[in-house]
Design an enzyme around this catalytic site. Structure first.
Site, PDB file in Angstrom:
ATOM      1  N   ASP A 107       0.790  -1.095   0.016  1.00 22.83           N
ATOM      2  CA  ASP A 107       0.100   0.017  -0.047  1.00 22.83           C
ATOM      3  C   ASP A 107       0.823   1.340  -0.076  1.00 22.83           C
ATOM      4  O   ASP A 107       0.443   2.340   0.365  1.00 22.83           O
ATOM      5  CB  ASP A 107      -1.002  -0.073   1.149  1.00 22.83           C
ATOM      6  N   HIS A 146      -3.934  -1.984  -6.883  1.00 23.50           N
ATOM      7  CA  HIS A 146      -2.969  -0.647  -7.433  1.00 23.50           C
ATOM      8  C   HIS A 146      -3.967   0.309  -7.881  1.00 23.50           C
ATOM      9  O   HIS A 146      -4.754   0.323  -8.823  1.00 23.50           O
ATOM     10  CB  HIS A 146      -2.026  -0.945  -8.393  1.00 23.50           C
TER      11      HIS A 146
END
Length: 436
Positions: free
Chosen positions: A14, A42
């Site tokens: 992340d 993503h």
């Protein structure tokens, strides 16, 4: 001469890899995913438009980029088709830009069933998987019973292998977990239409990448998750089931390690983690909530809120060593705007009073360390959207400089917002030929 670069996460995932890969793909002919599965999330934002990808590489929005899913990725065919169709509805000609390795192991319904039943059985000791069958699929690969994408195109052989594997896993589901079995016929019926859709995209990835390198094309390898979720080098057992470090480019895409020119590690200006597991700098206070809310720290794949904390230079140094990072990209610098003080963990303190600058290996050792912080002045000014280093507040520049001093690696890119344009590029990876 073409350049081959790797972009990967230097924390627990992340970190903002999707945005940076999307930005760098302007200079790349090929973008390659080499590990993980649709547990990745993503997020790309361009001109205010948001796109979330799970399996398909982040170069898919670029007109002249070829995107490849390598053999190290476990492939859930229904998830891939769903992602393809969603992008096509936005006008993206995915089937002209996407290629798949025939050697990708398939994630099938029994993998998902096993994943969820195991997490239930662990109770309070659950690892916090995404429940998408990633771990069981990698288990089958290592046990040499996986069905791979290329197997789909021989119906007789595929159905015979599938029946055998389903019987194997159903025994565990029914007799150990007391769960419902997976029905063979339903799996067969759901898979055959998909085989026809994917067949024309399947290639020998190693040969395609070799030819691209010989033609001096720019290649970009896109990592998923982050360094400390690596199955071998992460905070085991609270890890993913693949190798997330740079070495898996060779095994997950069939690309020789000596051909890599530059490795970029993505690191947030603070730290986050999803799910259970060690997190020495975690903040369960007002500052932690501030970082979570301002940073919109909720998973793109699961929607779960992320744990937040200060930047950990101890683990970051370890990530640099394991991945031989050429440079860092610091993301979400703007989230720290307004804090009176910002902190960096520079060492760990053990329960016996000794200090260390190395990361532990076992869970028991992780539980015994506490962070030792260095405090730096924060900044009131907004850094959001700044595109020139000279426009950053001096205290923000001091923070970045201190990270460089603590890690010994330059910060080559600074992200000041979610849009690809909200970025300061100090040294472009495709302009350098750096090997460490």
């Amino acid at each position: 001469m073409g350049k081959n670069i790797v972009v990967l996460g230097a924390q627990w995932g992340d970190e903002g890899k999707g945005k940076i890969v999307d930005l760098l793909t302007e200079r790349a002919k090929y973008v390659v995913r080499y590990q993980g599965g649709h547990n990745a999330g993503h997020t790309l934002i361009s001109k205010g438009k948001k796109t979330v990808l799970h399996l398909i590489p982040s170069g898919i929005l670029r007109n002249n980029t070829i995107n490849i899913i390598g053999n190290g990725v476990v492939l859930e065919p229904h998830a891939l088709i769903k992602e393809i169709k969603e992008l096509e509805m936005q006008g993206v000609p995915v089937r002209n830009r996407l290629l798949l390795s025939a050697a990708c192991p398939l994630i099938l319904p029994y993998h998902v069933a096993l994943d969820n039943e195991r997490e239930k059985a662990r109770g309070s000791k659950a690892i916090g998987t995404t429940g998408r069958g990633i771990g069981p699929a990698y288990e089958d690969k290592v046990a040499r019973r996986a069905l791979r994408l290329g197997d789909l195109f021989n119906q007789i052989t595929f159905e015979s292998q599938l029946k055998e594997v389903i019987e194997y896993h159903n025994f565990q589901l029914v007799h150990y977990y007391k769960a419902e079995p997976v029905h063979y016929q339903r799996v067969v019926e759901s898979i055959w239409g998909i085989a026809d859709i994917l067949k024309n995209m399947v290639i020998d990835v190693t040969q395609v990448l070799s030819q691209a390198r010989e033609k001096a094309e720019n290649l970009l390898f896109e990592g998923a998750q982050g360094t400390f979720l690596d199955i071998d080098h992460g905070t085991y057992p609270y890890v993913t089931s693949s190798n997330t470090t740079a070495g898996s480019v060779a095994t997950g895409a069939g690309f020789g390690p000596l051909y890599i020119d530059y490795i970029l590690g993505i690191v947030k200006a603070y730290s986050t983690r999803v799910g259970a597991g060690p997190f020495p700098t975690e903040l369960n206070d007002e500052t932690g909530n501030f970082l979570r809310d301002k940073g919109h720290e909720y998973g793109a794949t699961t929607g779960r809120s992320r744990r937040t904390g200060w930047l950990d230079a101890v683990s970051l140094r370890q990530a640099i060593q394991m991945n031989s990072l050429s440079g860092l990209c610091m993301t979400k610098l703007d989230v720290l705007d307004g804090l009176k003080t910002v902190k960096i963990c520079v060492r760990y303190k053990r329960t016996d009073g000794t200090e260390t600058m190395s990361t532990p290996i076992t869970s028991a050792e992780w539980a015994e360390v506490e962070p030792i912080y260095e405090a730096l002045p924060g900044w009131k000014e907004s850094t959001f959207g700044i595109k020139e280093k000279s426009q950053l507040p001096q205290t923000a520049l001091n923070y970045i400089k201190r990270v460089e001093e603590l890690t010994g690696v330059p910060v080559d890119i600074i992200s000041t917002g979610p849009d690809r344009e909200e970025t300061i590029i100090l040294r472009h990876p495709f302009d350098e030929m750096i090997k460490k």
